[in-house]
Design an enzyme around this catalytic site. Structure first.
Site, PDB file in Angstrom:
ATOM      1  N   LYS A  98      -1.691  -7.966   2.674  1.00 58.33           N
ATOM      2  CA  LYS A  98      -0.445  -7.201   2.592  1.00 58.33           C
ATOM      3  C   LYS A  98       0.770  -8.112   2.475  1.00 58.33           C
ATOM      4  O   LYS A  98       1.794  -7.709   1.929  1.00 58.33           O
ATOM      5  CB  LYS A  98      -0.329  -6.256   3.784  1.00 58.33           C
ATOM      6  CG  LYS A  98      -1.379  -5.150   3.708  1.00 58.33           C
ATOM      7  CD  LYS A  98      -1.139  -4.013   4.665  1.00 58.33           C
ATOM      8  CE  LYS A  98      -2.097  -2.864   4.395  1.00 58.33           C
ATOM      9  NZ  LYS A  98      -3.526  -3.215   4.651  1.00 58.33           N
TER      10      LYS A  98
HETATM   11  C1  LIG Z   1      -4.563  -2.535   4.060  1.00 58.87           C
HETATM   12  C2  LIG Z   1      -5.881  -3.233   4.010  1.00 58.87           C
HETATM   13  C3  LIG Z   1      -6.923  -2.803   3.153  1.00 58.87           C
HETATM   14  C4  LIG Z   1      -6.798  -1.563   2.295  1.00 58.87           C
HETATM   15  O1  LIG Z   1      -5.907  -1.728   1.233  1.00 58.87           O
HETATM   16  P1  LIG Z   1      -5.296  -0.445   0.491  1.00 58.87           P
HETATM   17  O2  LIG Z   1      -4.225  -0.982  -0.373  1.00 58.87           O
HETATM   18  O3  LIG Z   1      -4.765   0.450   1.580  1.00 58.87           O
HETATM   19  O4  LIG Z   1      -6.402   0.195  -0.266  1.00 58.87           O
HETATM   20  C5  LIG Z   1      -8.095  -3.543   3.121  1.00 58.87           C
HETATM   21  N1  LIG Z   1      -8.264  -4.628   3.898  1.00 58.87           N
HETATM   22  C6  LIG Z   1      -7.292  -5.070   4.738  1.00 58.87           C
HETATM   23  C7  LIG Z   1      -7.561  -6.267   5.584  1.00 58.87           C
HETATM   24  C8  LIG Z   1      -6.069  -4.396   4.824  1.00 58.87           C
HETATM   25  O5  LIG Z   1      -5.126  -4.841   5.667  1.00 58.87           O
END
Ligand SMILES: *Cc1c(COP(=O)(O)O)cnc(C)c1O
Length: 470
Positions: A113
């Site tokens: 993120k």
């Molecule tokens: C947020 C997250 C996801 C999922 O990603 P999306 O964009 O919501 O599909 C997968 N793995 C981790 C470690 C995350 O923090």
């Protein structure tokens, strides 16, 4: 480039007009009026660029109301080896010929993120400086999103962050990551309750329209368009890293929850990046896998969301999914509105047997899911066969990716977090502790700064007023 709503009810807006907003006024999500098409010459040029320069040329296509020189400076300030602990920003680990991991977790909170949120922090500061505005971000988190937002916005002028988390419910590492921040504009609030209580408090504050307007309450949730746009960049970067020429095809395996990450992959493909397959992976919470296998989109009540060992994918509905369905149904906003009137009422829709669902393959999507036992087995296998430790979410992607691998097409598995964030499951799988990345060893012993509060929306309103002095 103008933006419209997936439900067809918004006059076209510019990038900076939608940057700070959440849902469109008609309840839909902002999407570009059309996807920019990348020429063969551009693709050839882009192969040579650094991450920051690549981010600039990709994002220029989507935010043409920010002067190029400013955008270039924002990207250069964001994608640094200091913030991402490597010059490549998103290095590729090759496990075997045609089998790769694209590292997206080298940012400050050790999860993918950061790739988008770090840019968002700088974009917010930039537009607020221009408008002279002040923004108070209010959010609820059970882990990754909240810490990523705080590390992106710490110390930024014009922005405060009020982040609610359920007291004592996050892992020690995640708690330490957030609560050790000492920046004056970061307010950690530990709520006596569970995550749903935190979310209800955020909703209640946002439902108070007068308070929301007078205090400029904003959000940085996963439907923010700029986050999706920033994620498009690493699909290009990953493609260039594992191919030699632009006529090769690749596949991406994407651990998915809210559909933000893979939505960016879909857009990269629509722009002309040669992606053969987008392999969507879920854990036991398989709403998305169910759709891609059957055509049925069935949102679950939160009581039916399983708590798993890949917790960032524990979702009841996928908040960005509407962006893909808009394309799938031929960008028919009225139809999307009808479908989501069912979803928003707690129901479901089913596209099985329609010409739309037959198009899913044309868009390159395939899917699968995994269980806790699969995650343990995958973490063990990757560690034993390749000497590489992966986290539980990346393991979900890896497992489903291998199931859909095609001969002659390189498979790129997206790494979405580092194993240290999910130490308990790593110990269960490997019988040893995960490695701590340099600089994180002492995190859990640093002094922590947070406010404890009852699950009461009036209490959080009073707290915001006290601290913003308005
Ligand atoms: C947020 C997250 C996801 C999922 O990603 P999306 O964009 O919501 O599909 C997968 N793995 C981790 C470690 C995350 O923090």
């Amino acid at each position: 480039m103008r933006y419209v709503s997936t439900r067809g009810g918004m006059a076209p807006q510019t990038f900076t007009q939608i940057l700070l907003g959440g849902l469109c006024p008609d309840g839909g999500l902002a999407v570009p009026e059309h996807y920019p098409q990348i020429s063969a010459a551009e693709l050839a040029d882009w192969r040579k660029l650094s991450y920051a320069d690549l981010a600039c040329v990709v994002l220029q296509k989507f935010c043409d109301d920010i002067p190029v020189a400013d955008l270039k400076a924002l990207c250069a300030k964001t994608y640094t080896s200091a913030a991402f602990r490597t010059d490549a920003i998103t290095p590729v680990k090759t496990l075997a010929p045609g089998l790769h991991i694209l590292e997206l977790s080298n940012g400050p909170t050790l999860a993918f993120k950061d790739m988008a949120m770090q840019l968002l922090g700088n974009l917010f500061e930039y537009v607020l400086a221009k408008s002279g505005g002040q923004l108070n971000i209010l959010g609820a988190t059970s882990g990754d999103t909240g810490s990523s937002a705080e590390y992106a916005l710490r110390g930024k002028r014009g922005v405060n962050v009020f982040m609610l988390s359920p007291q004592g419910k996050m892992s020690a590492f995640q708690t330490a990551q957030m609560f050790s921040l000492q920046d004056a504009n970061i307010y950690n609030i530990a709520v006596r309750g569970v995550f749903d209580d935190c979310q209800d408090m955020v909703k209640a504050v946002n439902n108070d329209a007068a308070f929301k307007a007078s205090q400029n309450i904003g959000a940085v949730n996963s439907i923010n368009w700029a986050r999706v746009a920033a994620q498009i960049v690493y699909y290009f970067r990953g493609y260039f890293a594992v191919t030699k020429s632009n006529d090769e095809q690749v596949a991406f395996a994407v651990p998915s929850g809210n559909f933000g990450n893979i939505c960016a992959g879909h857009i990269a493909r629509m722009m002309g990046l040669p992606i053969a397959r987008l392999i969507l992976a879920t854990n036991e919470n398989n709403v998305l896998d169910e759709f891609f296998r059957t055509g049925r989109y069935r949102v679950r009540p939160s009581s039916q969301v399983a708590q798993t060992s890949s917790p960032s994918m524990d979702i009841s509905k996928a908040s960005n999914f509407e962006r893909f369905v808009y394309d799938l149904v031929g960008r028919d906003g009225a139809l999307v509105k009808t479908l989501w009137s069912k979803v928003d009422a707690g129901g479901e829709f089913n596209l099985a047997g329609t010409p739309y669902f037959a198009n899913v393959q044309e868009y390159g999507f395939v899917s699968g899911s995994s269980t806790h036992a699969d995650r343990l087995a995958t973490i063990r296998r990757v560690y034993q066969d390749y000497g590489v430790m992966i986290d539980t979410h990346t393991a979900d992607g890896f497992k489903v990716g291998l199931e859909h691998r095609q001969p002659g097409i390189a498979l790129i598995c997206l790494e979405t977090a580092l194993p240290v964030k999910f130490a308990e499951t790593i110990r269960e799988a490997l019988g040893r502790d995960p490695d701590y990345p340099p600089g994180c060893e002492k995190l859990e012993s640093l002094p922590q700064r947070f406010e404890v509060m009852d699950a009461d929306a009036d209490a959080v309103k009073a707290y915001i007023l006290r601290n913003t002095g308005r």
